[in-house]
Design a protein around this motif. Structure first.
Motif, mmCIF file in Angstrom:
data_model
loop_
_atom_site.group_PDB
_atom_site.id
_atom_site.type_symbol
_atom_site.label_atom_id
_atom_site.label_comp_id
_atom_site.label_asym_id
_atom_site.label_seq_id
_atom_site.Cartn_x
_atom_site.Cartn_y
_atom_site.Cartn_z
ATOM 1 N N ARG A 65 0.582 -1.394 -0.240
ATOM 2 C CA ARG A 65 -0.050 0.349 -0.264
ATOM 3 C C ARG A 65 1.073 1.306 -0.137
ATOM 4 N NH1 ARG A 65 -4.388 0.842 4.436
ATOM 5 N NH2 ARG A 65 -5.137 -1.111 3.067
ATOM 6 N N ARG A 66 0.585 2.038 -0.669
ATOM 7 C CA ARG A 66 1.088 3.002 -0.910
ATOM 8 C C ARG A 66 0.991 4.479 -0.525
ATOM 9 N NH1 ARG A 66 2.478 2.900 -7.221
ATOM 10 N NH2 ARG A 66 4.299 0.706 -6.885
ATOM 11 N N LEU A 67 -0.954 4.557 0.035
ATOM 12 C CA LEU A 67 -1.542 5.567 -0.418
ATOM 13 C C LEU A 67 -2.731 5.215 1.100
ATOM 14 C CD1 LEU A 67 -2.265 8.144 -2.936
ATOM 15 C CD2 LEU A 67 -0.385 8.056 -1.423
ATOM 16 N N GLU B 59 -2.814 10.064 2.743
ATOM 17 C CA GLU B 59 -1.128 10.344 3.422
ATOM 18 C C GLU B 59 -0.408 8.981 2.896
ATOM 19 O OE1 GLU B 59 0.669 10.506 7.726
ATOM 20 O OE2 GLU B 59 -1.839 10.084 7.188
ATOM 21 N N GLU B 60 0.856 9.391 2.440
ATOM 22 C CA GLU B 60 1.779 8.089 2.027
ATOM 23 C C GLU B 60 2.442 7.660 2.934
ATOM 24 O OE1 GLU B 60 5.421 9.701 -0.579
ATOM 25 O OE2 GLU B 60 5.573 11.260 1.428
ATOM 26 N N ARG C 36 4.643 12.594 3.753
ATOM 27 C CA ARG C 36 3.653 13.811 3.071
ATOM 28 C C ARG C 36 2.135 13.682 3.733
ATOM 29 N NH1 ARG C 36 6.395 13.814 -2.492
ATOM 30 N NH2 ARG C 36 6.522 12.075 -2.090
ATOM 31 N N LYS C 37 1.126 14.584 3.471
ATOM 32 C CA LYS C 37 -0.603 14.628 4.150
ATOM 33 C C LYS C 37 -1.036 15.182 3.770
ATOM 34 C CE LYS C 37 -2.085 13.311 8.043
ATOM 35 N NZ LYS C 37 -2.721 14.095 9.297
ATOM 36 N N ARG D 51 -4.508 17.323 11.122
ATOM 37 C CA ARG D 51 -3.284 17.602 11.833
ATOM 38 C C ARG D 51 -2.364 17.281 11.449
ATOM 39 N NH1 ARG D 51 -2.800 19.609 16.971
ATOM 40 N NH2 ARG D 51 -5.270 18.946 17.070
ATOM 41 N N ASN D 52 -1.371 18.041 11.454
ATOM 42 C CA ASN D 52 -0.268 18.452 11.000
ATOM 43 C C ASN D 52 -0.137 18.051 9.552
ATOM 44 O OD1 ASN D 52 0.651 18.834 13.666
ATOM 45 N ND2 ASN D 52 0.791 17.155 13.881
ATOM 46 N N ALA D 53 -0.803 18.523 8.520
ATOM 47 C CA ALA D 53 -0.925 18.424 6.942
ATOM 48 C C ALA D 53 0.174 19.413 6.630
ATOM 49 C CB ALA D 53 -2.624 18.287 6.742
ATOM 50 N N ASP D 54 0.690 18.628 5.155
ATOM 51 C CA ASP D 54 1.257 19.607 4.273
ATOM 52 C C ASP D 54 0.322 20.607 3.810
ATOM 53 O OD1 ASP D 54 4.271 18.386 4.890
ATOM 54 O OD2 ASP D 54 2.766 16.497 4.264
ATOM 55 N N LEU D 55 -0.545 19.907 3.285
ATOM 56 C CA LEU D 55 -1.578 21.034 2.759
ATOM 57 C C LEU D 55 -3.071 20.929 2.953
ATOM 58 C CD1 LEU D 55 -1.681 22.818 0.211
ATOM 59 C CD2 LEU D 55 -2.314 21.214 -1.429
ATOM 60 N N LEU D 56 -3.613 21.499 3.067
ATOM 61 C CA LEU D 56 -5.294 21.671 3.404
ATOM 62 C C LEU D 56 -6.198 23.144 3.097
ATOM 63 C CD1 LEU D 56 -7.697 21.427 5.694
ATOM 64 C CD2 LEU D 56 -7.164 23.639 6.566
#
Length: 226
Positions: free
Chosen positions: A22-24, A45-46, A100-101, A120-125
């Motif tokens: 699984r990658r994502l 999320e990866e 990354r998320k 929480r702590n997403a790179d991009l929202l």
């Protein structure tokens, strides 16, 4: 023909997100939009990327570039090329990279705790900015949409690195109107995130290891939004 997996969902034969390969990881939770109207938010999320090898150090220890590096990345010790010693992963693996998320919120007036936790702590929202602070709380409740200021506040509290505003009303597509929304979001955010406006078919490149604009240590237990 689709094959039903153990989780009960139909799967394509070449689904890359099955099993240990699984990658994502995709998760979803409900948002609060309007009574009787269900909307959802999503995170993608990866898996934690494999750690890279310090090739110089590995060579000095007696292991030249080869398939042994893949074993080291997987946490396996390997013999030196001359067979006289053993090299352990912790001796040559570089610092772990953060996964990354991406978080995407559809129409909403409030983000319930389950969805907030996923963000929480997403790179991009990606967060809507249909209304402005001047519209007031009553308009938020009636229309079921949110403000640019709340987008900034939420992104900051959740420790998101970048907040992309979207879902603008037709009257807010001028350059001046967009700048006003960005300024409002930045005031609410208090410089805890980068604030940008989005547009159709926009692409945002998230570097390997994720954004880290403020040089915070990776894997820190301290929430960035506090």
């Amino acid at each position: 023909m689709l094959k039903k997996g153990e989780d009960g969902f139909n799967r394509l034969p070449n689904d890359v997100n099955l099993g240990k390969n699984r990658r994502l990881i995709i998760k979803a939770a409900e948002l609060d939009h309007l009574g009787g109207v269900q909307t959802f938010g999503y995170t993608v999320e990866e898996q934690t990327p494999p750690r890279n090898i310090d090739a110089k150090k590995a060579t000095e220890l007696g292991v030249n570039p080869s398939d042994k590096y893949n074993l080291l990345k997987m946490g396996e010790s390997v013999p030196t090329d001359d067979g006289t010693g053993v090299v352990k992963p912790e001796q040559v693996l570089l610092e772990e990279l953060r996964a990354r998320k991406l978080a995407v919120l559809s129409d909403h007036r409030r983000v319930p705790p389950p969805m907030a936790g996923l963000c929480r702590n997403a790179d991009l929202l990606v967060h809507e900015a249909t209304l402005t602070k001047e519209d007031g709380v009553d308009k938020i409740k009636i229309r079921g949409h949110n403000t640019a200021e709340n987008a900034g506040i939420f992104g900051g509290e959740m420790g998101c690195e970048v907040v992309a505003l979207n879902h603008f009303v037709s009257a807010a597509v001028s350059e001046d109107a967009i700048e006003t929304l960005l300024a409002e979001a930045r005031r609410g955010n208090r410089n805890r995130s980068q604030i940008i406006s989005s547009y159709d078919f926009m692409e945002v490149w998230i570097p390997r290891g994720g954004f880290n604009f403020y040089n915070l240590p990776l894997n820190s237990s301290k929430d960035k939004g506090k």
